[in-house]
Every structure is written in C-alpha cells, then in structure tokens.
Enzyme design. Sequence first.
Site, PDB file in Angstrom:
ATOM      1  N   ASN A   9      50.949  -7.076  27.688  1.00 22.71           N
ATOM      2  CA  ASN A   9      49.671  -6.199  28.128  1.00 22.71           C
ATOM      3  C   ASN A   9      48.384  -6.502  27.492  1.00 22.71           C
ATOM      4  OD1 ASN A   9      48.306  -4.080  29.160  1.00 22.71           O
ATOM      5  ND2 ASN A   9      49.436  -2.578  27.894  1.00 22.71           N
ATOM      6  N   TRP A  10      47.453  -6.903  28.252  1.00 15.62           N
ATOM      7  CA  TRP A  10      46.382  -7.415  27.421  1.00 15.62           C
ATOM      8  C   TRP A  10      45.166  -6.325  27.272  1.00 15.62           C
ATOM      9  CZ3 TRP A  10      44.624 -12.697  29.469  1.00 15.62           C
ATOM     10  CH2 TRP A  10      45.449 -13.844  28.988  1.00 15.62           C
ATOM     11  N   LYS A  11      45.705  -5.090  27.722  1.00 17.10           N
ATOM     12  CA  LYS A  11      44.772  -4.220  27.882  1.00 17.10           C
ATOM     13  C   LYS A  11      43.224  -4.461  28.311  1.00 17.10           C
ATOM     14  CE  LYS A  11      47.886  -2.364  24.313  1.00 17.10           C
ATOM     15  NZ  LYS A  11      48.201  -1.123  23.589  1.00 17.10           N
ATOM     16  N   HIS A  93      50.823   4.055  31.816  1.00 22.92           N
ATOM     17  CA  HIS A  93      51.010   3.603  30.551  1.00 22.92           C
ATOM     18  C   HIS A  93      50.305   4.665  29.289  1.00 22.92           C
ATOM     19  CE1 HIS A  93      49.646   1.459  26.634  1.00 22.92           C
ATOM     20  NE2 HIS A  93      50.470   0.305  26.902  1.00 22.92           N
ATOM     21  N   GLU A  95      48.291   4.935  27.431  1.00 24.86           N
ATOM     22  CA  GLU A  95      46.726   5.069  27.143  1.00 24.86           C
ATOM     23  C   GLU A  95      46.037   5.395  28.431  1.00 24.86           C
ATOM     24  OE1 GLU A  95      46.537   0.927  25.903  1.00 24.86           O
ATOM     25  OE2 GLU A  95      47.508   1.606  24.091  1.00 24.86           O
ATOM     26  N   GLU A 165      58.226   3.031  26.065  1.00 27.21           N
ATOM     27  CA  GLU A 165      57.233   2.760  24.810  1.00 27.21           C
ATOM     28  C   GLU A 165      57.036   4.024  24.021  1.00 27.21           C
ATOM     29  OE1 GLU A 165      54.714  -0.757  25.911  1.00 27.21           O
ATOM     30  OE2 GLU A 165      53.757   0.957  26.661  1.00 27.21           O
ATOM     31  N   GLY A 171      50.825  -0.150  19.137  1.00 16.96           N
ATOM     32  CA  GLY A 171      49.760  -0.610  18.113  1.00 16.96           C
ATOM     33  C   GLY A 171      49.646  -0.222  16.810  1.00 16.96           C
ATOM     34  N   SER A 211      54.826  -2.545  19.294  1.00 13.48           N
ATOM     35  CA  SER A 211      54.762  -3.466  18.083  1.00 13.48           C
ATOM     36  C   SER A 211      56.023  -4.443  18.306  1.00 13.48           C
ATOM     37  CB  SER A 211      54.722  -2.510  16.832  1.00 13.48           C
ATOM     38  OG  SER A 211      53.818  -1.555  16.477  1.00 13.48           O
ATOM     39  N   GLY A 232      51.730  -5.711  23.539  1.00 16.60           N
ATOM     40  CA  GLY A 232      50.380  -5.528  23.558  1.00 16.60           C
ATOM     41  C   GLY A 232      50.015  -6.672  22.875  1.00 16.60           C
ATOM     42  N   GLY A 233      49.591  -6.233  21.486  1.00 15.25           N
ATOM     43  CA  GLY A 233      48.936  -7.147  20.628  1.00 15.25           C
ATOM     44  C   GLY A 233      49.451  -8.744  20.176  1.00 15.25           C
TER      45      GLY A 233
HETATM   46  C1  PEP Z   1      51.523  -1.807  24.903  1.00 15.12           C
HETATM   47  O1  PEP Z   1      50.197  -2.168  24.930  1.00 15.12           O
HETATM   48  O2  PEP Z   1      52.260  -1.388  25.889  1.00 15.12           O
HETATM   49  C2  PEP Z   1      52.070  -2.038  23.762  1.00 15.12           C
HETATM   50  C3  PEP Z   1      53.396  -1.856  23.438  1.00 15.12           C
HETATM   51  O3  PEP Z   1      51.144  -2.568  22.459  1.00 15.12           O
HETATM   52  P1  PEP Z   1      51.607  -3.185  21.215  1.00 15.12           P
HETATM   53  O4  PEP Z   1      52.781  -4.228  21.317  1.00 15.12           O
HETATM   54  O5  PEP Z   1      50.446  -3.714  20.452  1.00 15.12           O
HETATM   55  O6  PEP Z   1      52.429  -2.000  20.281  1.00 15.12           O
END
Ligand code: PEP
Length: 246
Positions: A9-11, A93, A95, A165, A171, A211, A232-233
């Site tokens: 997930n590049w956000k 999500h 966010e 999640e 993050g 994470s 994500g990251g």
């Molecule tokens: C996400 O954006 O859905 C996510 C799980 O981010 P991260 O892996 O950075 O925690």
Amino acid sequence: MRKNIIIGNWKMFKTNSEAVEFVKEVESKLNIGDNLTAGIAVPSVMLSDVKKVAKKLIISAQNCFFEAEGAFTGEISIKMLKNIGVDHVVIGHSERRDIFCENDEMINKKNLALLKENLTPILCCGESLETYESGKTKEWVKKQITEAFKNVSKEDAKKVVIAYEPIWAIGTGKVATPEIAQDICKEIRMMIKDLYDESVSDVILIQYGGSVKPENIKEILSQPDIDGALVGGASLQVDSYLGLLK
Ligand code: PEP
C-alpha cells in the site's frame, strides 16, 4: 488450500515515473509461484500507466466511490477503474476512516458496488490503541465486519479479501505479535462463518497489516488463519518489496 496475497500500500508516495520504474524493475526480478498473488495499491493518478507495464503484479486502487457517476468532485468511480483494467480496490483503510471520515455504511456501499462490478475489495478493519488496550478489539472488529458484509451474498463474500490492520501497528514499527495477529484473524474467520457458513470462511483470504517487513513476514504468514499481508512502508523500495515476496 488458500493462496497467499501480499499487497503493498503506497499511500500518497511516489510520482508516476517513479512508480513505472519500480514496477519495471520488480517485474524483471520477480518470480511469482502459483501459490502467491502479489501486487501494489498505488495512487489513482498513476494507475493507468502502472497497469500498462505490470504483467505479473496485481495493480490495485487505494479507494473508489460507490456511486456510478455524478457530481462528486475528486472521486473515482468503479467504471473508471474497470476501464483501465484495475480489478482490486482497497476500501476502509483506517486512514480513510480517520482522516476522511468514512464510516461503516459507506464502506458497505463500496463493498457492494465493487462486488456488483466483479472487482475484488480489499476490505480493511482494525482497532485503535485505546480499543486494543481496553480489551475490546474483537467486538470492534465484529461491528466493522458485520456492517461491511451487510447484504453481501454468500458467493460474493468469498471474493472479498479482508485485511486486519490494528491501527496501533500501522507505520509505528510496532508489529502485533504473530499470536495476536493470528488470534484476531481466526476470530474474523469465525465471524464470517457465523455470517455465512464454512464454505465461505474456509476460502476467504485474510491478510494482516501493520509494520510488516521482510524480516517478520515469514513468521506472520506461517499462522494458520493469515493468508497474506497488506504492507505500507516496506513496499516502497524495490529490494524491500522483493524481500517480502521471497
Ligand atoms: C498500511 O498502510 O496498510 C500499513 C500496514 O502500513 P505499514 O506497513 O507501514 O504499517
């Protein structure tokens, strides 16, 4: 046997040209086995170009609107996504729930609209740190799941990918232990069994997100009720992304 599904997930990161380069490089180095679906959810402005170069990766949108068309400035319809060949969409999500005030009713409408058009929803759910610390994770997630699947038929329910999640792990570098992640993912599978039956709960794919990195993904995916990860990251750099798929 359920397949694994790993989606980055590049956000709101990368430009169009960076995204195209990323996909070209990853695809030149990638060997995906039959048991794995791998992809990335990219910002909508780059979906079309990225989709043209992706041969092995699933390219997912990060959002869509549930109405077919109309005066909805800034929104993206399912028809628009279908027209460029996008067939996966992340919905709900945390966010989007927290920053853009999306509620369970809207997420249910998106889920239904995507399924009607034969697209795959990647449906996120998960609790805040406060909910986790007060021991109310299961009831919180149950409400999110129950609302999201309202009026979804048994056959359509099988096509949804659920991403559990915990918000406190997104993050933050704080990953839920594999045991915590397994416990909630197992509970989600039981919720699906209660809403439908085992023919759905046995096949529905449930990802963990929060994470996840190349260093911890193996242990997370070895849990019996976890079928993949939403990342994500660690999905933003080629080496790290490839490390997730190894
Ligand atoms: C996400 O954006 O859905 C996510 C799980 O981010 P991260 O892996 O950075 O925690």
